[in-house]
Design a protein around this motif. Structure first.
Motif: not given
Ligand SMILES: [Zn+2]
Length: 239
Positions: A80-84, A95-100, A66-69, A75-78
């Motif tokens: 969760n908030y913590e991974i964002h 990054t484009s965070p969201m939740n369940k 994820a970090v390298t690419l 890209p827009t990375v979809v």
């Protein structure tokens, strides 16, 4: 090569990693684990275009690249908030965070984040960083086709809600056992999800992931679930 004639190509890169090229030529990578993924064919490792990356949870076999690419192709990375937060700290720009429960539109595609029963710690330099909650995604393509990527998950009763709310036509389900559902649980999940097609994933990567597509077919037959199992080989596409 299995074909539905719908104008998209969904290539299994092994384990839980899929590259989706949509009718509108958007390139989506689901659970980016390519470089060190032993199941990913050598000639599929080069990623030259990437519009969206979606991450189900923090484990290395789902976001190892994820970090390298994320830095290389922006890209827009979809996720969760913590991974964002984690990816931002590592210099991933978009990054484009969201939740369940939520849905967001990215590059003309709709991503709905749904429940998964698993864990999500991120290994970082020998430490475990909190990675929020694991999830799955229901992805709605330009033509309305809905694909469910379950992430890593045990069986849970909310599969019935996912079926009711989003009616995924194609379900990408883990069947390897040990860290996820085995074929037996996956068949019961399919009874709740009611997909037309199941693409098994998270199996065969390592000897310990013992579930097979044939075992899933057997279990579906026992339960009289009509879903068709499309067993891709790593590198093969459902078009
Ligand atoms: Zn996994």
């Amino acid at each position: 090569m299995p074909t539905l004639n719908r104008g998209f190509a969904l290539t299994w890169l092994g384990h839980s990693t899929f590259r989706l090229v949509t009718r509108g030529a958007r390139v989506v990578l689901l659970d980016p684990w390519v470089e060190s993924n032993p199941a990913c064919p050598r000639d599929q490792k080069a990623i030259d275009k990437l519009d969206v990356m979606a991450i189900s949870h923090g484990h290395g076999d789902h976001m190892g690249d994820a970090v390298t690419l994320g830095k290389k192709h922006k890209p827009t990375v979809v996720c969760n908030y913590e991974i964002h937060l984690f990816l931002q700290r590592k210099g991933v720009p978009n990054t484009s965070p969201m939740n369940k429960g939520g849905t967001q539109e990215v590059a003309g595609l709709k991503f709905t984040m749904v429940h998964a029963l698993h864990s999500s710690g991120i290994e970082d330099g020998g430490q475990v960083v909190y990675g929020g909650e694991p999830c799955g995604y229901v992805l709605a393509l330009e033509d309305g086709t809905r694909i469910f990527h379950a992430g890593d998950t045990g069986i849970h009763a909310e599969m019935a809600l996912i079926g009711e709310l989003y009616s995924p036509e194609i379900a990408l389900l883990p069947i390897g056992d040990l860290f996820t559902m085995s074929p037996r649980e996956a068949a019961v999940a399919a009874r709740m999800l009611k997909p037309k097609y199941i693409v098994p994933m998270h199996h065969g990567t390592f000897p310990a992931l013992t579930g097979t597509p044939d075992m899933l077919r057997e279990e579906l037959k026992k339960l009289k679930v009509a879903a068709e199992v499309i067993a891709l080989r790593p590198g093969e596409a459902l078009t």
